[in-house]
Every structure is written in C-alpha cells, then in structure tokens.
Scaffold this active site. Structure first.
Site, PDB file in Angstrom:
ATOM      1  N   ASN A 777     -43.653  18.867 -31.255  1.00 19.16           N
ATOM      2  CA  ASN A 777     -43.474  20.363 -31.777  1.00 19.16           C
ATOM      3  C   ASN A 777     -43.916  21.118 -30.458  1.00 19.16           C
ATOM      4  O   ASN A 777     -43.476  22.532 -30.342  1.00 19.16           O
ATOM      5  CB  ASN A 777     -43.912  20.703 -32.814  1.00 19.16           C
ATOM      6  CG  ASN A 777     -45.316  20.949 -33.119  1.00 19.16           C
ATOM      7  OD1 ASN A 777     -45.884  19.755 -32.980  1.00 19.16           O
ATOM      8  ND2 ASN A 777     -46.050  21.780 -33.353  1.00 19.16           N
ATOM      9  N   HIS A 778     -44.833  20.766 -29.561  1.00 18.05           N
ATOM     10  CA  HIS A 778     -45.422  21.554 -28.658  1.00 18.05           C
ATOM     11  C   HIS A 778     -44.728  21.629 -27.469  1.00 18.05           C
ATOM     12  O   HIS A 778     -44.871  22.276 -26.339  1.00 18.05           O
ATOM     13  CB  HIS A 778     -46.924  21.572 -28.523  1.00 18.05           C
ATOM     14  CG  HIS A 778     -47.781  21.929 -29.412  1.00 18.05           C
ATOM     15  ND1 HIS A 778     -48.637  23.460 -29.203  1.00 18.05           N
ATOM     16  CD2 HIS A 778     -48.206  21.807 -30.821  1.00 18.05           C
ATOM     17  CE1 HIS A 778     -49.356  23.586 -30.219  1.00 18.05           C
ATOM     18  NE2 HIS A 778     -49.021  22.642 -31.241  1.00 18.05           N
TER      19      HIS A 778
END
Length: 1009
Positions: A777-778
């Site tokens: 997700n980063h």
C-alpha cells in the site's frame, strides 16, 4: 528506379587508400577527431556527455584491468559438424543471408521447452559469371539475384542439428542483403534485393513462440525508410528498431530511422542525431549492447572506399539521439563483414577490401573491447592499423584464421559462443558453420562489477552532476519442486536444513528470548495515538472507489493509467467455480504446508559471546498472537517519463547498484546523505525493471524453495542483516537454488528507502526469474508523498532531481504484480482478502498499470485490509486504519482457502511483535521484516523460508541496540534524523494489535460496511 540486377561481390571501384583506424578518446559527444590516444592507453566507452562522461575511477579500473591482464585477443574459430536428417535441412552454400539468435522458450526440463536457436533466412545460392574466378571489378561476377531465396533454416544449439522450417502465413519475397534482428522470440526481416529488384520496405515477422512458426506482415503507418539493401538494423534498448544507411538503388545513404515497438500504431520516425556520425555507406554492421548502445562498424562509402571507424549511437533522456566515434584503432577497414556483441566485446569477422581482396590473417577476426576502449586482433591489442599480411608460417601465425577470411557471411551469438555461417571466399560460396568461444566474457563481467563499485564510491565522494532534463505531471497510463505425495502444502515437521550461520544452534532457556514477557516501552504510548493522517489519505481514495461502484462501474474493469508506452497486462477470463476440494471451517491444515515447530532466531547483541549467535525457539514460545502495529493511500501524481542524458557504460546500473549496496556484512549508513545514483541512472533502472514487470502477470506463479520477506519500510540495515544471517541473493549466496519474494512496502518510514528500492529493483533486473516483487500500500504516490519517501528523495537528491525520481518510481510502482501463488497452495499478498475478494481470479483480472484511485474495492482490500484481532472475532469489522477499511475474520480466511483450493495465506502490512504471527488456526501468517518499527515498536523482524517439502520455517532477527559511535552521529545525519522523527511524530503508525485503541475508533459498528 536505377537498380542493378546483381550485386557485385566486392568493391565497385577500389582504392588502396583505405580509411585508417578509428580514433581514441572517450566515447562521447565531444569526440570529433580520429586522433588516437597514446598507444596502449585504453579509454572506457560512455555516451552523451563529453569525452569522458563516466566516473574517472571506473575508467581507471577498466584501464588497470587491461594493463595488468591485458584484454584477451580475438578468439579462434573452428568448424562445427552439425547434424541434419536430410540434405535440404541444411542451408547449403549461400551468401548475403542473415543469422539471428532466438532465446530459449520455457524452462529447461519442463514440457514444451525449446532451447536457443539460430534462424537463418534468405540469401543467394549462386553467382553470376565464372564462380571459380574471383571478381575484380564492377563488370565482373556478382550475386545472381535469380538465385535469391526465402528459405528459413533453424540450427538448434543444444542438439547441434539443422532443420528446415516451413512457416505458415505470408512469407517475405526471396531476397539477399536484407536485415534481420530478434525481438523476443520473433525475427524481424526488412529490406534487401531479389530477382524483381529492391524488396519492399515492409516489416515481416517470423513468430517462433508457437509450435508451428508463422509469418506476419507488420502494419506500419506513414512514410518509412523505403526500399533499400546493404543497410543495417538492430533492436536498441529492447525497444527501438533502428534502420541505418544502405543503398536505395541510386546511392549510399546515411539516414537513421526508428520504430518504437512499445507504441501503437507502429510508425517509422526519421531521426536527426547530433554529433559526428558515419558518412553515407552500405555493407556496414550494427550491433546493440545490452545497455542500449548501438555500434555501427565499417562499411563502404560513396566512393567505394572501405571504412575502419566504429560509431556509437545513443538515446538521451530528453529524446535526443547522438553519434560519437568509438575509441581505439581498428586493425583494418572492411565491409560485407559480420559483427555481434558478447557482453561488452564486439566480435567482428571477415570482410572485403575491394578489388577481389579480403581482410586476411590476424585482422580477419577482431574484437572491440568496449570495457577497455581498445581493438584486438588474434595477436594482441591493436595500436596501429595492420598494413601488411601476417605470414602463415611466421612465429605465432595461426592457419585457422583462414577460416574467417570471407565476406557476405552472417554471425550471431548464444551466451559466450559466436557462430558464423556461409559467405563468399575467392568467388566460391561457403556452407560451413564456425564457432568460437569468448573466454573473456566472464572476466569482463567481473571487471565491470569492480569498476561499478569504484564508480559508486567515486560518485558519492565527488557528487555527480545530473544530466539535463525537465519534467511535468502527466497521467500515464524455475526448478522442479518436490512435494509431499498427496501434492499438499505443509505448515511444519522436521527441522529445515540450516542456512549459513544456523548451524550454531543454542536452544538453552537462558539464551532464549521469551517474546510473551516483552516489556512495554515508552514507545507504546506514542504508538497508541491513532494515525489521523493515514485515515485521511485512504478515505479519499476509498470514497472515489465507492462512487464509481454506485455509478455502476464494473469492479473487474478498473480505470487504468495509460501512457504511450504502456502495455496492459493480459486480462484473463474469470472462473468463479469452486474446486471440488474444500477445507472445513474447523479443519487444521492438511498434510502439505506445515509450519516448522521451531523458529530460527538471531541474538540481539552486536558483540560479545552472543554476537551473531543463531538459535532455535519453539513455535509455542510465540503465543502472544494479538500484537500488531499499523500505519498508511494514494492519488497518483506521476511525472511523464523524461529522457535524461544516459551514460553508455558496460558497468550497467543494476551491476553498479548491487556492487555498491549488496554488502550483507559490511554495509554502513552513508556518512553523506547525498544518494549515489543520479537521475540518469534511476531512469535506466526503472526502465529496465518496468519492462520486466509489464511482462509479468498480476498474480505470479512461483515454485518452492523460496524465501518470503515482509514489510521493509526503508530499513535497509535490517535487509542486510537478514541477508547476512540467512543467505543473500547473489552468485556467492544462495540465488542459484532458492527464490526471493518481497511482499511490498519497500519505502516510507525508514531512513533508507532509496537504498532499499533501488537494490531490490537491481536484483530484479539481474535475476528476473529468481527475485520477485509485489506491490504494497505504500507503493502509491498518495501514501509515500506523506510518509517519508518523497521527502527523502528531495532531501538526498535535491528538489528537482528528487521530485523527478519520486514521480518516476511511483509510475513504476503502478506496474508491480499484486500477488503470488506458490505451488498453487500458498497465496502471498500485501494486505488481505477484505470484504470483496473471494477468488484468485479477481486479482488476476486487475489490469496494470493501475493507480489506487483508478482501482476497485478489490485493489483496496488487497493492499489495505487486515485480519481481525484474533480467531474469536469472525466476519467483517471496521478497521482502525480509517473509515471504509475492514478487517476480516478467520471464517473469511477459511472460505477463501475453500474457494481456491489453498492451504495458506501469507501477508504483510502489519507490524507484529515477533516478526510473524499465525491466524485462522494457522491458515494465515502475517509477516513483518523490519525491526523496531519507527524506532519505537521494539518488534522483531522475520522472514519465512519455504522448502521444497513445503515446510515453512520462520527466521527472526531482533532490534540492535544503538551503536556507540557511527556515521549516524554526524551533523548531516542529525538533520536527517530530525526530519524523520518529526515525520513519524506527525504521522504515527497505527497502534499494535491487542493494545488500547483510541476512543474514537468504533470497532463494533457495521453500519457503514
């Protein structure tokens, strides 16, 4: 059109004043004369930025290697006695043909595997006039174009056997003096001359991917290079088809045309390269080095004079193309020769001089060593042109060079082997296959690695100036596995074989670190603060996703970012039929995947009696399974790909990165925070990695054995510790017998995101079949703009360069695969299955490149969802990370495994105190590899090692105590540490699981799910 009905064999009107050897100097745009360097002084080849654009230390390293050991002379050739079932399987006597190397298809040993092949096409099989008498002028014998063919012959390198292919489809017309190059497993044919005169300019493709080869004609829009023969063509940078020079039936040409194979519709574009390029000529050769440098060598000019110089052509990051003269002194001018690269060495064979004369003896084979910047013949390094002929019986003479005295032949390379077929000698057509081995290939690679390491150190100390560029925002678009008899995957029995230091096992209670008794530190209060910034970042994206769903947009057809060179991943047909095999909700994992009953642990001490000690702890000691920590999503402000000046060096960027950073035992944080790569190199690395990622499916299909890594978050020191303790991905490590899988979240939070992501990308490029990366997700612009990566890029590379790098990396992240299936029994992902993912096909149907805001709820769940607090909490619950996100219970895990015939889910995304944590009765494992997350969690880091027997062994490292003295105490590092601490204070991670939550988190409400 003024076209001869035949092509003369050598020069139409000869001149004894052949062009002398090419000049020295650096391989760059400022090289404008042919004056050689001092004899024996090698210079390394770069491009696009002056006489010596690459680091002086790297040049010195290459030169030192050349002086100490000396570049190897050109190799000798021998005749290959190839087999064939019938006479017509062999190509027979011919000249003016092409020979193209096609890589292997499939995995060796697997069904359908086809080894490397040489594809021979076309050529002439007869001569005009008396073939026994060598031609001497324009009016004498030449190739009889009525004898030109369109035959296709295949030489299987593994079986040493010729066969004749009969492809289906519309074949090209018979021709000779055409060009051919490989694009993957396809051979592209263009131009030439045949019985009816000049062949059309059409591109014909021989597709060898299927069992039955097929001809295709490529549709190209707009004007192109036009009919011509005696020209050259090469695939540059695995992307651009370049066609240069030749003869249009009236005169020799010097024009350059490019076709971008990544942009549809296809169209030719005439280039206007800068710099001093070759004169109008024909019968030259063009070969592309692996880093994208094209070398044009030799040829015959408009006055029928043979040429000796070599010219390099490179593409700059701003779109410009530039010529530069290659260094070194060529042993002889020549045309109608053959040339091919093996690593950094260009192997040139044969050639004509005109007037019935050919390049002879030691000069008939030559090598341009681009690492050392010198030419070599079969004797030694060439410092002056060879004006005379070597006597065959002179000391050191080698009669075998007579084999390569020929012209109009063809050459190709497979690995370190160079193959030559056919040609013309003394008016006689040849039908032999020759082979030579480049023994210097491995030495060149080692020298490149050494030079890369020196160049990296030099860059850090000197601070390289980045190339010219501008940017703007733009929306862009394995080995056999041994499994248990029933084919199942297994979570644990016998102890796995020790890896590296694991043989120093100590399981005594006094040395064991009991995880359940860990004391809460001051950092717990800090971690308990809810991460409001992360909730805000993700909620906007989730709202956009929900809005699209309300408007009726299909979840399986997400909007995708598009770019001119984006190739969407293939969308597979979804099949949501449940398999027959099912797991009951109350079942334990069947025989198959097994979690080993002991975890391997490394002592936390840096020195003393326990320093580096490895021991094994019972899995039962890791019973506190509710202790996870959390953090933060994305608007994709990606920059358009800008073309920066690129240095054309054989010290490729991946090799430089690996040589500089892959130091498991010796890596230390840099004293100076300036990053050692510039924008040119970052762009090269991203381009190479993007080509690989774009060819991979959204769900990787992997085999055991494999190591699995969780979140790293820029904690590069922890990555090096894991490599040091449990094996590193290098030829000196264990890459030859085990794969590596990384589950995302490579950047943000930690202090060395740039080192972490660039090393992983370099390893991916270097070992594309063994190193695997999926998205976290980063790996999204909205998130890593807030949580450290963007500010690190700016802080370490300057504002302009840093922002450009951040944009380019995020564009690359949109291509990352999204999940991985191991042995069809274990699925690995970053986040989880959330509320929406019931079948693996839903992930497979996500097409890339994809941004978070253009994705669906499936993508959000895949990258953002978490398991519930423990096995007793079933169903769906709100997620403390932010509104709209969910946690999923063990019943969802069992249902997903049931639907997909899976036995284990491995996911990352949450900081768990012991580095790994079991859930859903062992059917799900959370994995986190960074220790002491954000400097406060005091958590261990772990990896999972999956053996061929499908036994999963957790391997742990614990946080190191702060060093007494280190580069981190420098004033520069203090400034860096200040901004990182401030960042983490302003945007704290989500609290550990099982600890008190913020009062405003209503985890019991299901109203908005």
């Amino acid at each position: 059109m003024d076209v001869d009905s035949r092509m003369t064999t050598e020069s139409d009107s000869d001149s004894d004043a052949a062009a002398q050897g090419g000049g020295g100097g650096g391989f760059g745009s400022e090289t404008s004369s042919a004056s050689p360097s001092a004899p024996g002084t090698p210079t390394a080849m770069g491009a696009g930025g002056g006489a010596a654009p690459i680091a002086a230390a790297a040049i010195a390293a290459a030169a030192s290697a050349a002086v100490v050991a000396g570049p190897r002379p050109a190799p000798g050739y021998t005749v290959v006695n190839a087999a064939m079932e019938k006479k017509e399987d062999g190509p027979g006597c011919r000249c003016g043909h092409t020979l193209t190397a096609v890589p292997a298809v499939g995995e060796e040993g697997a069904p359908g595997y086809v080894g490397p092949r040489l594809i021979l096409f076309g050529g002439a099989t007869a001569l005009e006039g008396n073939s026994a008498t060598p031609p001497s002028s324009a009016g004498s014998a030449g190739i009889r174009l009525a004898g030109a063919t369109a035959d296709v012959h295949c030489y299987d390198v593994s079986s040493n056997k010729w066969s004749r292919l009969t492809p289906v489809g519309e074949p090209p017309s018979p021709r000779a003096a055409h060009v051919a190059t490989a694009v993957g497993t396809m051979v592209v044919i263009q131009g030439g001359i045949g019985p009816a005169g000049l062949s059309a300019e059409d591109l014909h493709v021989l597709d060898l991917t299927q069992q039955r080869p097929r001809w295709h004609r490529v549709v190209v829009q707009g004007p192109g290079p036009g009919p011509r023969y005696g020209h050259v063509m090469a695939l540059v940078g695995q992307r651009f088809l370049l066609t240069i020079g030749g003869n249009d039936g009236k005169r020799p040409l010097a024009d350059v045309w490019a076709l971008d194979t990544a942009a549809k519709p296809y169209e030719w574009r005439k280039l206007e390269p800068e710099g001093e390029g070759p004169p109008p000529c024909m019968y030259a050769t063009a070969s592309a080095r692996s880093d994208g440098l094209l070398l044009l060598c030799g040829g015959r000019d408009a006055n029928s004079v043979p040429l000796a110089s070599a010219y390099g052509l490179a593409k700059h990051r701003d779109g410009r193309w530039e010529w530069a003269i290659a260094p070194g002194v060529s042993p002889s001018p020549r045309y109608q020769h053959a040339a091919v690269f093996v690593n950094a060495r260009l192997h040139v064979s044969g050639g004509a001089l005109g007037g019935g004369r050919m390049v002879e003896d030691s000069s008939s084979v030559a090598v341009l060593d681009t690492a050392a910047g010198v030419w070599c013949d079969t004797k030694s390094v060439v410092t002056t042109p060879r004006t005379g002929r070597y006597s065959a019986d002179a000391a050191g003479g080698d009669a075998s060079v007579e084999l390569t005295r020929r012209c109009r032949h063809a050459a190709a390379a497979v690995g370190d082997m160079i193959y030559v077929y056919g040609g013309l000698r003394g008016g006689v057509l040849l039908d032999d296959l020759l082979v030579a081995e480049d023994l210097a290939a491995a030495e060149t690679t080692n020298a490149a690695n050494q030079a890369a390491a020196i160049a990296a150190a030099s860059d850090i100390q000197a601070g390289r100036e980045p190339g010219r560029y501008a940017y703007n925002d733009e929306q862009t678009g394995q080995p056999a596995t041994i499994t248990s008899p029933d084919g199942a995957v297994v979570l644990g029995t016998p102890v796995a074989a020790p890896v590296n230091g694991d043989m120093y096992t100590d399981i005594s209670p006094e040395n064991a670190v009991i995880q359940g008794q860990r004391r809460m530190s001051k950092g717990v209060d800090y971690l308990v603060e809810a991460s409001a910034a992360e909730a805000e970042a993700i909620s906007a994206t989730l709202a956009a996703v929900k809005a699209r769903q309300v408007n009726g947009e299909a979840e399986h057809s997400p909007d995708r970012e598009q770019s001119p060179d984006a190739t969407p991943s293939v969308k597979q047909n979804a099949s949501l039929i449940k398999p027959d095999y099912a797991l009951s909700n109350n079942s334990t994992p069947p025989p198959g995947v097994r979690l080993h009953h002991r975890a391997v642990v490394v002592a936390a001490e840096t020195g003393g009696a326990l320093g580096g000690m490895v021991r094994q702890l019972s899995i039962d000691q890791f019973e506190n399974e509710g202790r996870r920590v959390i953090y933060g999503t994305p608007e994709s402000a990606t920059a358009a790909r800008k073309l920066l000046d690129r240095q054309m060096s054989i010290n490729s960027v991946p090799k430089k990165v690996i040589a500089s950073l892959l130091k498991p035992r010796g890596w230390k944080p840099p004293v100076r925070r300036q990053f050692f790569l510039d924008c040119n190199e970052i762009a090269d690395l991203c381009d190479s990695a993007e080509r690989i990622f774009s060819s991979e499916p959204s769900v990787l299909q992997l085999k055991a054995p494999i190591k699995i890594f969780g979140d790293l978050h820029g904690q590069f020191g922890d990555l090096m510790r894991l490599f040091d303790e449990y094996g590193a991905p290098s030829t000196a490590g264990d890459i030859a017998y085990i794969d590596y899988l990384f589950l995302g979240d490579y950047v943000d939070r930690g202090q060395h995101s740039l080192e972490t992501i660039t090393l992983l990308l370099a390893l991916k490029v270097e070992y594309p079949l063994n190193v695997h990366l999926i998205r976290g997700n980063h790996e999204a612009a909205d998130i890593n703009a807030l949580f450290g990566f963007r500010i690190e890029c700016i802080e370490r590379m300057g504002e302009r360069d840093g922002i450009w790098t951040w944009h380019r990396m995020n564009r690359l992240f949109n291509w990352l695969p999204l999940a991985a299936l191991i042995e069809k029994k274990i699925i690995c992902m970053h986040g989880g299955i959330g509320r929406s993912i019931n079948h693996v096909e839903q992930i497979e149907n996500l097409q890339r490149p994809i941004t978070m805001e253009a994705g669906s709820v499936v993508l959000m769940d895949l990258l953002w969802s978490d398991p519930t607090e423990n096995d007793s909490v079933e169903g769906l619950r709100p997620n403390a990370r932010g509104p709209g996100l969910v946690t999923f219970g063990p019943d969802r895990v069992m249902e997903f495994c049931n639907n997909n015939d899976l036995q284990l889910i491995v996911r990352a995304h949450e900081c768990v105190m012991d580095g790994f944590e079991r859930f859903a009765q062992g059917h799900l494992i959370t994995l986190f590899s960074a220790t002491n997350y954000c400097g406060t969690a005091n958590n261990a880091g772990a990896i999972l090692v999956l053996g061929r027997d499908l036994v999963v062994v957790p391997k742990l490292i614990h946080p190191l105590p702060p060093a007494i003295t280190s580069p981190e105490t420098s004033p520069e590092h203090h400034l860096e540490d200040t901004w990182m601490q401030e960042l983490n204070a302003n945007r704290p991670p989500t609290p550990t699981r099982g600890r008190p939550q913020a009062a405003n988190n209503d985890r019991g409400s299901l109203a908005w799910i």
